[in-house]
Design an enzyme around this catalytic site. Structure first.
Site, PDB file in Angstrom:
ATOM      1  N   ARG A  37     -18.050 -20.116  39.016  1.00  0.00           N
ATOM      2  CA  ARG A  37     -19.388 -20.385  38.494  1.00  0.00           C
ATOM      3  C   ARG A  37     -20.443 -19.457  39.111  1.00  0.00           C
ATOM      4  O   ARG A  37     -21.436 -19.141  38.467  1.00  0.00           O
ATOM      5  CB  ARG A  37     -19.766 -21.849  38.738  1.00  0.00           C
ATOM      6  CG  ARG A  37     -19.076 -22.772  37.748  1.00  0.00           C
ATOM      7  CD  ARG A  37     -19.389 -24.214  37.998  1.00  0.00           C
ATOM      8  NE  ARG A  37     -19.051 -25.009  36.820  1.00  0.00           N
ATOM      9  CZ  ARG A  37     -18.964 -26.335  36.803  1.00  0.00           C
ATOM     10  NH1 ARG A  37     -19.208 -27.022  37.899  1.00  0.00           N
ATOM     11  NH2 ARG A  37     -18.658 -26.964  35.698  1.00  0.00           N
ATOM     12  N   LYS A 202     -11.936 -38.028  33.793  1.00  0.00           N
ATOM     13  CA  LYS A 202     -13.148 -38.698  33.285  1.00  0.00           C
ATOM     14  C   LYS A 202     -12.877 -39.235  31.884  1.00  0.00           C
ATOM     15  O   LYS A 202     -13.397 -38.727  30.885  1.00  0.00           O
ATOM     16  CB  LYS A 202     -14.312 -37.701  33.253  1.00  0.00           C
ATOM     17  CG  LYS A 202     -14.759 -37.244  34.639  1.00  0.00           C
ATOM     18  CD  LYS A 202     -15.919 -36.285  34.493  1.00  0.00           C
ATOM     19  CE  LYS A 202     -16.251 -35.563  35.768  1.00  0.00           C
ATOM     20  NZ  LYS A 202     -16.997 -34.324  35.525  1.00  0.00           N
ATOM     21  N   GLY A 360     -15.012 -28.008  34.637  1.00  0.00           N
ATOM     22  CA  GLY A 360     -15.056 -27.477  35.993  1.00  0.00           C
ATOM     23  C   GLY A 360     -13.681 -27.454  36.633  1.00  0.00           C
ATOM     24  O   GLY A 360     -13.240 -26.424  37.165  1.00  0.00           O
ATOM     25  N   GLY A 384     -18.321 -31.140  30.580  1.00  0.00           N
ATOM     26  CA  GLY A 384     -19.092 -32.127  29.820  1.00  0.00           C
ATOM     27  C   GLY A 384     -19.980 -31.443  28.794  1.00  0.00           C
ATOM     28  O   GLY A 384     -20.099 -31.893  27.652  1.00  0.00           O
TER      29      GLY A 384
END
Ligand code: ADP
Ligand code: MG
Length: 403
Positions: A37, A202, A360, A384
């Site tokens: 990132r 998630k 991520g 997300g």
């Protein structure tokens, strides 16, 4: 949406430019385990610096609770950004306090500073518009211009993402432009067959996207912690595996609609199980057993897809023309549970399909497991965010850059 090139053409020399980046990198203590990132936003920062801007880079890291917490300091990320830029990067030990104001005031043209984790201030993530706005007002005092380039956070209605660009002339950075360009390809005329691989932990966040993907994808492969809610929905016992019990009826609905729409759902046929979650610190051998997906023992937990599933998934990806993948197939951080994730990554490398890896942990997994980033069509910095984009939602951080 104004581009960074347009902003640079207007001239930024001597201007303080606030760059909302996503430096939310995985850390082991203060060691960055994957700097993807930071590398992704480097071109934006260096272009601004080269044009003589005084660059103020800001980001969140992890989920501190609205107060300073050294475990979530951006100091390691700031140091790494300096290495990548090949120049010194100043670091402010607060967000809008004395250190930030002094650090920014001391910048000369072409210099770069990083301010501390935005989430050390409760205003960043507040649901209260006034509280968020007050923090955005303080951030606005640090800059003359705003560049949004933290793609991983654009789905958040946070002060630095949504409220701050309303207070400053703004533009989209190169990373956001690239990310949006690729995702547009997946929502408009996508090359078929279009396969989607979903996994990770998630589960409830990600189930929503399936609703939308059922209208778009030809094939949906499920792995990771998600798989157990699907297996349960099919009537199988899942032991002590990750399970979103309240989502079982919704998943049963997806399975039914998939049949009606002719979308193929592919679920694990075997899984690796153990009595307990592995130790990710010592990485002590976990000795998992392979069991059929419909025979998970009551006292065990599924932690990766099994060998037959690896082969099945590779075959289901081999003839796809487009693949979107979000979420590791297992607890890849432990070597005994990394094979499923490796198999999917390898299948994408081997297939001629245009492949997008989002998330991520998924993006980090691909690099940590030793794959060459260039072997994939695109590795997104946002999980997300990319999922919500594919769902067709309005992303606050993109909307804020529009006008
Ligand atoms: P991403 O960041 O790519 O969107 P997530 O954050 O949803 O992915 O999930 C990543 C995490 O999921 C990893 O840390 C991995 O260990 C975990 N995970 C994968 N499979 C399982 C499983 N079967 N049980 C528990 N956790 C899992
Ligand atoms: Mg994650």
């Amino acid at each position: 949406m104004k581009t960074i090139d347009e902003l640079l053409a207007e001239g930024v020399a001597g201007k303080r430019v606030f760059v909302r980046a996503d430096l939310n990198v995985p850390l082991d203590g203060t060691t960055i385990t994957d700097d993807g990132r930071i590398r992704a936003v480097r071109p934006t920062v260096s272009a601004l610096a080269a044009a003589g801007a005084r660059v103020v880079v800001a980001s969140h890291l992890g989920r501190p609770k609205g107060a300073p917490d050294p475990a979530f300091s951006l100091a390691p990320a700031a140091a790494r950004l300096g290495e990548l830029l090949g120049s010194e990067v100043a670091f402010a030990t607060d967000t809008v306090g004395e250190s930030a104001r002094a650090t920014v005031a001391a910048l000369t043209d072409g210099q770069v500073a990083v301010i501390e984790n935005l989430r050390f201030n409760a205003g960043e993530t507040s649901k209260d518009d006034a509280e968020r706005g007050a923090f955005a007002d303080q951030l606005a005092e640090l800059a003359d211009l705003y560049v949004g380039d933290g793609f991983g956070a654009v789905h958040r209605k946070h002060a630095s993402v949504f409220d701050l660009p309303a207070r400053l002339p703004h533009a989209a950075g190169g990373l956001i432009a690239t990310e949006v360009g690729v995702l547009k390809k997946l929502t408009e005329d996508v090359a078929r067959p279009y396969a989607v691989v979903l996994g990770g932990a998630k589960v409830s966040d990600k189930l929503g996207v399936i609703d939308h993907l059922l209208e778009k994808a030809d094939r949906i492969l499920i792995g990771g912690g998600m798989a157990y809610t699907f297996l349960k929905a099919q009537g199988h016992e899942v032991g002590i595996s990750l399970l979103q019990e309240d989502q079982v009826p919704a998943v049963q609905g997806y399975l039914k609609r998939a049949v009606e729409l002719g979308v193929e759902f592919v679920l694990p046929v075997d899984v690796l199980v153990a009595h307990e979650f592995p130790d990710l610190k010592t990485k002590a051998p976990a000795h998992p057993a392979t069991v059929a997906a419909d025979a998970i023992p009551a006292d065990q937990e599924g932690l990766d897809i099994g060998p037959a599933t690896r082969e099945l998934y590779a075959a289901k990806l081999a003839d796809a023309a487009t693949v979107f993948w979000n979420g590791p197939m297992g607890v890849f951080e432990h070597p005994d549970y990394a094979e499923g994730t490796k198999a999917v990554a390898q299948a994408l490398v081997d297939s001629p399909a245009f492949s997008v890896v989002g998330g991520g942990d998924s993006a980090a997994a691909v690099r940590i497991l030793g794959f060459d980033e260039n072997a994939f069509g695109h590795i997104s910095t946002g999980g997300g965010a990319s999922l919500e984009y594919l769902e067709g939602k309005t992303l606050p951080g993109l909307a804020a850059l529009e006008d």
